[in-house]
Design an enzyme around this catalytic site. Structure first.
Site, PDB file in Angstrom:
ATOM      1  N   CYS A   1       0.287  -1.663  -0.068  1.00  0.00           N
ATOM      2  CA  CYS A   1       0.524   0.093  -0.367  1.00  0.00           C
ATOM      3  C   CYS A   1       0.804   1.296   0.032  1.00  0.00           C
ATOM      4  O   CYS A   1       0.090   1.841  -0.407  1.00  0.00           O
ATOM      5  CB  CYS A   1      -1.398   0.233   1.100  1.00  0.00           C
ATOM      6  SG  CYS A   1      -2.356  -1.305   1.606  1.00  0.00           S
TER       7      CYS A   1
ATOM      8  N   HIS B   1      -2.241   7.386   4.690  1.00  0.00           N
ATOM      9  CA  HIS B   1      -3.029   6.147   3.493  1.00  0.00           C
ATOM     10  C   HIS B   1      -4.125   5.526   4.195  1.00  0.00           C
ATOM     11  O   HIS B   1      -4.586   6.166   5.834  1.00  0.00           O
ATOM     12  CB  HIS B   1      -1.645   4.488   4.257  1.00  0.00           C
ATOM     13  CG  HIS B   1      -2.527   3.431   3.674  1.00  0.00           C
ATOM     14  ND1 HIS B   1      -3.494   3.465   2.257  1.00  0.00           N
ATOM     15  CD2 HIS B   1      -2.568   2.195   4.130  1.00  0.00           C
ATOM     16  CE1 HIS B   1      -3.975   2.332   2.043  1.00  0.00           C
ATOM     17  NE2 HIS B   1      -3.262   1.334   3.055  1.00  0.00           N
TER      18      HIS B   1
ATOM     19  N   ASN C   1     -10.211   0.543   2.043  1.00  0.00           N
ATOM     20  CA  ASN C   1      -8.695   0.498   1.962  1.00  0.00           C
ATOM     21  C   ASN C   1      -8.841   0.518   0.575  1.00  0.00           C
ATOM     22  O   ASN C   1      -8.462  -0.690   0.151  1.00  0.00           O
ATOM     23  CB  ASN C   1      -7.729  -0.476   2.563  1.00  0.00           C
ATOM     24  CG  ASN C   1      -6.541  -0.138   2.318  1.00  0.00           C
ATOM     25  OD1 ASN C   1      -6.258  -0.161   2.126  1.00  0.00           O
ATOM     26  ND2 ASN C   1      -5.707  -0.266   3.250  1.00  0.00           N
TER      27      ASN C   1
HETATM   28  O1  UT7 Z   1      -2.753  -1.301   4.075  1.00  0.00           O
HETATM   29  C1  UT7 Z   1      -2.476  -2.116   4.803  1.00  0.00           C
HETATM   30  C2  UT7 Z   1      -3.588  -3.453   4.892  1.00  0.00           C
HETATM   31  N1  UT7 Z   1      -4.143  -3.748   5.761  1.00  0.00           N
HETATM   32  C3  UT7 Z   1      -4.181  -2.989   7.483  1.00  0.00           C
HETATM   33  O2  UT7 Z   1      -4.353  -2.029   6.779  1.00  0.00           O
HETATM   34  C4  UT7 Z   1      -5.339  -3.901   8.784  1.00  0.00           C
HETATM   35  C5  UT7 Z   1      -4.718  -3.214   9.556  1.00  0.00           C
HETATM   36  N2  UT7 Z   1      -5.713  -4.067  11.192  1.00  0.00           N
HETATM   37  C6  UT7 Z   1      -6.401  -3.266  10.842  1.00  0.00           C
HETATM   38  O3  UT7 Z   1      -7.412  -2.851  10.697  1.00  0.00           O
HETATM   39  C7  UT7 Z   1      -7.515  -4.614  12.405  1.00  0.00           C
HETATM   40  O4  UT7 Z   1      -6.753  -5.340  12.865  1.00  0.00           O
HETATM   41  C8  UT7 Z   1      -8.984  -4.913  11.806  1.00  0.00           C
HETATM   42  C9  UT7 Z   1      -9.874  -3.993  11.148  1.00  0.00           C
HETATM   43  C10 UT7 Z   1      -8.198  -5.609  10.792  1.00  0.00           C
HETATM   44  C11 UT7 Z   1      -9.431  -5.759  12.844  1.00  0.00           C
HETATM   45  O5  UT7 Z   1      -9.796  -5.160  13.881  1.00  0.00           O
HETATM   46  P1  UT7 Z   1      -9.308  -5.638  15.223  1.00  0.00           P
HETATM   47  O6  UT7 Z   1      -9.906  -4.605  16.041  1.00  0.00           O
HETATM   48  O7  UT7 Z   1      -7.832  -5.559  15.387  1.00  0.00           O
HETATM   49  O8  UT7 Z   1      -9.821  -6.919  15.320  1.00  0.00           O
HETATM   50  P2  UT7 Z   1      -9.069  -8.396  15.794  1.00  0.00           P
HETATM   51  O9  UT7 Z   1      -8.570  -8.944  14.390  1.00  0.00           O
HETATM   52  O10 UT7 Z   1      -8.501  -7.992  17.223  1.00  0.00           O
HETATM   53  O11 UT7 Z   1     -10.716  -9.726  15.779  1.00  0.00           O
HETATM   54  C12 UT7 Z   1     -11.204  -9.040  17.566  1.00  0.00           C
HETATM   55  C13 UT7 Z   1     -12.333  -9.735  16.343  1.00  0.00           C
HETATM   56  C14 UT7 Z   1     -11.860 -11.270  16.425  1.00  0.00           C
HETATM   57  O12 UT7 Z   1     -12.906 -12.059  16.631  1.00  0.00           O
HETATM   58  P3  UT7 Z   1     -12.402 -12.993  18.649  1.00  0.00           P
HETATM   59  O13 UT7 Z   1     -11.467 -13.915  18.085  1.00  0.00           O
HETATM   60  O14 UT7 Z   1     -11.873 -11.953  19.343  1.00  0.00           O
HETATM   61  O15 UT7 Z   1     -13.280 -13.770  18.716  1.00  0.00           O
HETATM   62  C15 UT7 Z   1     -12.096 -11.493  14.825  1.00  0.00           C
HETATM   63  O16 UT7 Z   1     -12.401 -12.938  14.650  1.00  0.00           O
HETATM   64  O17 UT7 Z   1     -12.981  -9.901  15.562  1.00  0.00           O
HETATM   65  C16 UT7 Z   1     -13.135 -10.553  14.670  1.00  0.00           C
HETATM   66  N3  UT7 Z   1     -13.468 -10.226  13.438  1.00  0.00           N
HETATM   67  C17 UT7 Z   1     -15.268  -9.295  13.105  1.00  0.00           C
HETATM   68  N4  UT7 Z   1     -15.907  -9.637  13.734  1.00  0.00           N
HETATM   69  C18 UT7 Z   1     -16.782  -8.571  12.232  1.00  0.00           C
HETATM   70  C19 UT7 Z   1     -12.630 -10.024  12.774  1.00  0.00           C
HETATM   71  N5  UT7 Z   1     -12.922  -9.236  11.755  1.00  0.00           N
HETATM   72  C20 UT7 Z   1     -14.171  -9.432  11.459  1.00  0.00           C
HETATM   73  C21 UT7 Z   1     -15.580  -8.838  10.789  1.00  0.00           C
HETATM   74  N6  UT7 Z   1     -17.252  -8.328  11.547  1.00  0.00           N
HETATM   75  N7  UT7 Z   1     -15.612  -8.341   9.603  1.00  0.00           N
END
Ligand code: UT7
Length: 330
Positions: free
Chosen positions: A116, A256, A286
């Site tokens: 990105c 970004h 994104n």
């Molecule tokens: O350009 C570079 C590309 N990448 C990025 O910029 C990504 C950077 N990371 C992020 O933006 C965040 O880490 C995410 C948005 C991907 C995830 O947010 P988070 O607050 O870090 O959530 P997490 O990964 O800690 O997950 C929390 C929970 C998990 O459930 P459990 O394991 O706690 O039961 C996930 O399974 O949220 C769950 N989860 C969802 N729930 C509903 C993950 N995706 C989703 C979803 N809907 N779409």
């Protein structure tokens, strides 16, 4: 050594496909909720390319607008760099497809891959050609059809990304104006955190790789999040420092657009209030290499950036890579 020329952004363009995919629609497709997506990412909707649109089609539309805004003809271009993670094909380069369709008969053309961060890497690379006098006009495009490499059954990734393109036309400027300084960085040891595992020489595409979903984006979101906040803050400060500026001199930050929480945390690290930060992640999600030029386009078109303002573009992404570019808007 002869004095380097200045280099400025003389024209900007963007293209966002018309088709909108809302969070409400997404919650019919995967196990997610509108509320989760908005509170965890800030994204409300994203755009998707039509099935017949490939990355070069989006790139071409943004490129034409940047040329038009700068009043530069395609035949005057010396070089075209397309930053993308979703080229039309592995080769030929998408930049060559754009070169042909623009009719940029005397331009060299190549693609640049830096996740990105690709647009900022491409902008900084392009600037060197203008500054040394090797080129007069260089077109830089960030364009993506990420919807083609997303697993639409994986809620961890499919809610985050969108399609789009942004372009900037670089031209000579007075020294001390336009692009002032930059900072490029990489840490390949984190490459596994965000990758598309199959389809290259390590794991050529096969029935087995497709069955395992290895032709889709794989990401450790939590780790990328932690890296992103630090990388964006540090990189923006480094570019300002190299430009002989402090954070108090910064008028506008174009980060970004990956996640509103990452943007807010990076702004806090920089001690910057959010009215100096461009945010459009709510409308496009994104768009990877397209996110910074689309945000820059909207900030300039909306009159938020004016001549003389100090602007920093900053990004992070797969590689891992991160970069920033300090500009005195001309
Ligand atoms: O350009 C570079 C590309 N990448 C990025 O910029 C990504 C950077 N990371 C992020 O933006 C965040 O880490 C995410 C948005 C991907 C995830 O947010 P988070 O607050 O870090 O959530 P997490 O990964 O800690 O997950 C929390 C929970 C998990 O459930 P459990 O394991 O706690 O039961 C996930 O399974 O949220 C769950 N989860 C969802 N729930 C509903 C993950 N995706 C989703 C979803 N809907 N779409």
């Amino acid at each position: 050594m002869p004095e380097l020329r200045g280099v400025k952004i003389a024209g900007l363009g963007m293209y966002a496909p018309a088709r909108v995919l809302t969070n409400q629609q997404l919650q019919q497709m995967v196990d997610t909720s509108e509320e989760w997506i908005v509170t965890r990412t800030g994204i409300k909707e994203r755009r998707l390319a039509e099935p017949e649109q490939a990355t070069s089609d989006l790139a071409l539309l943004a490129a034409r607008q940047a040329l038009q805004q700068a009043g530069v003809q395609p035949e005057e271009l010396d070089l075209i760099i397309v930053a993308t993670n979703t080229p039309d094909t592995l080769f030929p380069a998408t930049a060559c497809l754009v070169q042909d369709r623009l009719g940029a008969k005397k331009a060299g053309a190549f693609d640049l891959l830096a996740g990105c961060t690709g647009f900022i890497y491409a902008l900084v690379s392009a600037a060197q050609f203008v500054q040394t006098g090797m080129c007069r006009y260089v077109l830089v495009v960030g364009a993506e059809t990420l919807s083609r490499i997303i697993n639409w059954q994986d809620r961890n990734t499919c809610v985050l990304f969108g399609d789009g393109a942004g372009a900037a036309l670089l031209a000579p400027a007075e020294p001390g104006r336009g692009i002032l300084a930059s900072s490029l960085a990489a840490d390949g040891s984190g490459g596994h955190l965000l990758s598309l595992p199959a389809g290259g020489s390590r794991q050529p595409a096969s029935l087995a790789t497709v069955e395992a979903g290895l032709h889709y984006v794989h990401m450790n979101g939590r780790e990328v999040f932690k890296f992103a906040v630090k990388a964006m803050g540090d990189s923006a400060l480094e570019a300002l420092h190299r430009a002989g500026l402090g954070k108090e001199d910064l008028d506008f930050l174009i980060p970004h657009q990956a996640n509103i929480r990452i943007i807010e945390a990076a702004a806090k690290r920089l001690g910057l209030c959010m009215d100096k930060v461009l945010v459009n992640v709510d409308r496009y999600g994104n768009t990877s290499t397209a996110s910074v030029p689309i945000a820059l386009y909207e900030a300039v078109a909306g009159g938020r950036i004016k001549a003389g303002d100090h602007v920093v573009l900053v990004g992070f992404g797969a590689g891992l890579t991160w970069a920033a570019c300090a500009i005195r808007w001309d």
